[in-house]
Design a protein around this motif. Structure first.
Motif, PDB file in Angstrom:
ATOM      1  N   PRO A 171       1.014  -1.137  -0.265  1.00 17.14           N
ATOM      2  CA  PRO A 171       0.209  -0.202  -0.013  1.00 17.14           C
ATOM      3  C   PRO A 171       0.774   0.934  -0.319  1.00 17.14           C
ATOM      4  O   PRO A 171       0.127   2.490  -0.413  1.00 17.14           O
ATOM      5  N   ALA A 172       2.135   1.435   0.597  1.00 18.18           N
ATOM      6  CA  ALA A 172       3.140   3.069   0.684  1.00 18.18           C
ATOM      7  C   ALA A 172       3.228   2.613  -0.714  1.00 18.18           C
ATOM      8  O   ALA A 172       3.081   3.496  -1.547  1.00 18.18           O
ATOM      9  N   LEU A 173       3.260   1.585  -1.135  1.00 19.47           N
ATOM     10  CA  LEU A 173       4.137   2.370  -2.801  1.00 19.47           C
ATOM     11  C   LEU A 173       3.129   2.464  -4.048  1.00 19.47           C
ATOM     12  O   LEU A 173       3.457   3.081  -4.441  1.00 19.47           O
ATOM     13  N   GLN A 174       1.719   1.510  -3.296  1.00 15.34           N
ATOM     14  CA  GLN A 174       0.174   2.495  -4.384  1.00 15.34           C
ATOM     15  C   GLN A 174       0.733   3.566  -4.059  1.00 15.34           C
ATOM     16  O   GLN A 174       0.405   5.260  -4.247  1.00 15.34           O
ATOM     17  N   THR A 175       0.378   3.896  -3.063  1.00 11.85           N
ATOM     18  CA  THR A 175       0.363   5.815  -1.746  1.00 11.85           C
ATOM     19  C   THR A 175       1.568   6.184  -3.391  1.00 11.85           C
ATOM     20  O   THR A 175       1.540   7.669  -3.095  1.00 11.85           O
ATOM     21  N   GLN A 215       5.129  -3.795  -9.287  1.00 10.18           N
ATOM     22  CA  GLN A 215       4.447  -3.977 -11.304  1.00 10.18           C
ATOM     23  C   GLN A 215       4.059  -2.658 -12.240  1.00 10.18           C
ATOM     24  O   GLN A 215       4.077  -2.184 -12.922  1.00 10.18           O
ATOM     25  N   ALA A 216       3.379  -2.009 -10.778  1.00  7.11           N
ATOM     26  CA  ALA A 216       2.983  -0.912 -11.088  1.00  7.11           C
ATOM     27  C   ALA A 216       3.669   0.173 -12.236  1.00  7.11           C
ATOM     28  O   ALA A 216       3.182   0.937 -12.214  1.00  7.11           O
ATOM     29  N   LEU A 217       4.471   0.329 -10.505  1.00  7.56           N
ATOM     30  CA  LEU A 217       5.614   0.993 -10.783  1.00  7.56           C
ATOM     31  C   LEU A 217       6.396   1.552 -12.122  1.00  7.56           C
ATOM     32  O   LEU A 217       6.877   1.802 -12.853  1.00  7.56           O
ATOM     33  N   ALA A 218       6.700   0.344 -11.969  1.00  8.40           N
ATOM     34  CA  ALA A 218       7.635  -0.173 -13.081  1.00  8.40           C
ATOM     35  C   ALA A 218       6.413   0.052 -14.683  1.00  8.40           C
ATOM     36  O   ALA A 218       7.351   0.381 -15.872  1.00  8.40           O
ATOM     37  N   LYS A 219       5.195  -0.392 -14.413  1.00 10.30           N
ATOM     38  CA  LYS A 219       4.117   0.004 -16.119  1.00 10.30           C
ATOM     39  C   LYS A 219       4.575   1.203 -16.321  1.00 10.30           C
ATOM     40  O   LYS A 219       4.367   1.792 -17.121  1.00 10.30           O
ATOM     41  N   GLN A 254      13.900  -7.019  -4.572  1.00 11.03           N
ATOM     42  CA  GLN A 254      13.394  -7.976  -5.531  1.00 11.03           C
ATOM     43  C   GLN A 254      12.162  -6.077  -6.110  1.00 11.03           C
ATOM     44  O   GLN A 254      12.069  -5.990  -7.204  1.00 11.03           O
ATOM     45  N   ILE A 255      11.949  -5.327  -4.953  1.00  9.70           N
ATOM     46  CA  ILE A 255      11.219  -3.943  -5.576  1.00  9.70           C
ATOM     47  C   ILE A 255      11.867  -3.146  -6.538  1.00  9.70           C
ATOM     48  O   ILE A 255      11.112  -2.453  -7.903  1.00  9.70           O
ATOM     49  N   ALA A 256      13.746  -3.077  -6.243  1.00  4.35           N
ATOM     50  CA  ALA A 256      14.566  -2.031  -7.082  1.00  4.35           C
ATOM     51  C   ALA A 256      14.394  -2.705  -8.193  1.00  4.35           C
ATOM     52  O   ALA A 256      14.072  -2.139  -9.560  1.00  4.35           O
ATOM     53  N   ASN A 257      14.675  -4.399  -8.748  1.00  2.83           N
ATOM     54  CA  ASN A 257      14.230  -5.085  -9.792  1.00  2.83           C
ATOM     55  C   ASN A 257      13.675  -4.667 -10.245  1.00  2.83           C
ATOM     56  O   ASN A 257      14.282  -4.805 -12.194  1.00  2.83           O
ATOM     57  N   THR A 259      11.596  -2.569 -10.901  1.00  2.00           N
ATOM     58  CA  THR A 259      11.334  -1.268 -11.232  1.00  2.00           C
ATOM     59  C   THR A 259      12.072  -0.592 -11.157  1.00  2.00           C
ATOM     60  O   THR A 259      12.597   0.427 -12.384  1.00  2.00           O
ATOM     61  N   LYS A 260      14.003  -1.250 -12.198  1.00  2.00           N
ATOM     62  CA  LYS A 260      14.590  -0.915 -11.897  1.00  2.00           C
ATOM     63  C   LYS A 260      15.499  -0.070 -12.153  1.00  2.00           C
ATOM     64  O   LYS A 260      15.914   1.390 -11.801  1.00  2.00           O
TER      65      LYS A 260
END
Length: 319
Positions: A171-175, A215-219, A254-257, A259-260
């Protein structure tokens, strides 16, 4: 590697076929000359008539001529390089973990206070035109400051962070994604490039998947620069029970990978300071393609000069 990404006119590289043809021709001529030389038995007379030439200078002249041809053809194909240039504008969302584990004192005076101080220093180093947003990471993530160029507001938002329960990373990443989208558009109507800096010292406690949010951030082409904060031996007292609160480095990686972005680990205030300094350089610049034809033409000229000197030395009679 795609040649279209490296050269603006990659079709011109077909002229490189000439190089192995010339190499084969040179080898054939040398062998033919060697066989012709075997017909003469009186080498003393032949040496008096025809001065002996230096083999290594002949080979050097040919090699440098071919190298010059290779680099000139490469320059003709208009090669691209990558140059790091300062970004004119961007939106940086700083996500800071405020879960109860941030009260651990393995980072002095405690994790949260050290993180707040160094986060303020990081924000102060960002270019003035950058929008900065602040998001608190807890069981109920919240935008503490929407994107703003007012550094005073950003510093006060960081100062106001206090510990809360739970660590809902997804949820923090979505925010954070929503905060990036709040940023005002530029004069051309285009949004500024966005990036998220996520500092967390614990494991995710929410049911929502952090990687799905990543993945949403990467998109959206928004990299997440993650910082696994704290030591393996860090601990806090929760309801009278001492619990270890090591950072979840695997999740941050994993999160860093996904989203590049980049992953960093900080076990002390000094290490966190170094991480923030590196991040300031990364988010403050972007890689831009730049044609490097002149550089390759310069290489070709250098090879040609060496080839010419070797050829002149072969034709001249030195005393």
């Amino acid at each position: 590697m795609n040649l279209d990404d490296v050269f603006l006119n990659p079709e011109r590289l077909w002229w490189w076929i000439v190089v192995p043809v010339l190499v084969a021709l040179y080898i054939w001529i040398m062998r033919r000359k060697r066989r012709t030389g075997m017909r003469y038995t009186n080498t003393a007379v032949l040496g008096a008539v025809i001065p002996r030439q230096s083999q290594w200078r002949r080979h050097l002249a040919v090699a440098m001529s071919l190298a010059s041809l290779v680099t000139i053809i490469a320059a003709w194909a208009r090669p691209n390089g990558v140059e790091r240039v300062p970004r004119e504008r961007a939106t940086i969302v700083l996500v800071i973990d405020v879960s109860q584990s941030m009260r651990a004192t393995d980072v002095k005076p405690n994790r949260l206070d050290a993180a707040k101080q160094l986060s303020k220093e990081f924000v102060s180093t960002l270019p003035p035109k950058y929008n900065v947003a602040v998001v608190s990471l807890s069981g109920s993530p919240a935008v503490k400051l929407p994107p703003s160029t007012d550094r005073g507001l950003a510093l006060r938002a960081i100062d106001g962070l206090t510990t809360q329960d739970s660590t809902a990373v997804g949820p923090a990443l979505q925010t954070a994604l929503a905060a990036v989208q709040m940023a005002p558009k530029g004069d051309n109507g285009e949004p500024a490039p966005g990036a998220v800096v996520l500092l967390s010292d614990g494991a995710n406690t929410a049911t929502e998947s952090p990687l799905q949010a990543a993945q949403a951030l990467a998109k959206a082409k928004i990299p997440v620069y993650t910082i696994a904060y704290g030591t393996e031996n860090g601990s806090v007292d929760l309801d009278g029970v001492r619990e270890r609160v090591p950072p979840d480095r695997e999740l941050m990686q994993q999160i860093a990978n996904a989203t590049k972005g980049t992953f960093s680990s900080a076990e002390s205030a000094g290490q966190l300071d170094n991480v923030y300094k590196n991040l300031s350089s990364q988010v403050g610049f972007e890689e831009v393609k730049k044609e490097t034809t002149a550089m390759w033409a310069g290489y070709g000229l250098a090879f040609a000069v060496v080839a010419a000197l070797a050829a002149v030395s072969l034709g001249a009679r030195w005393p």
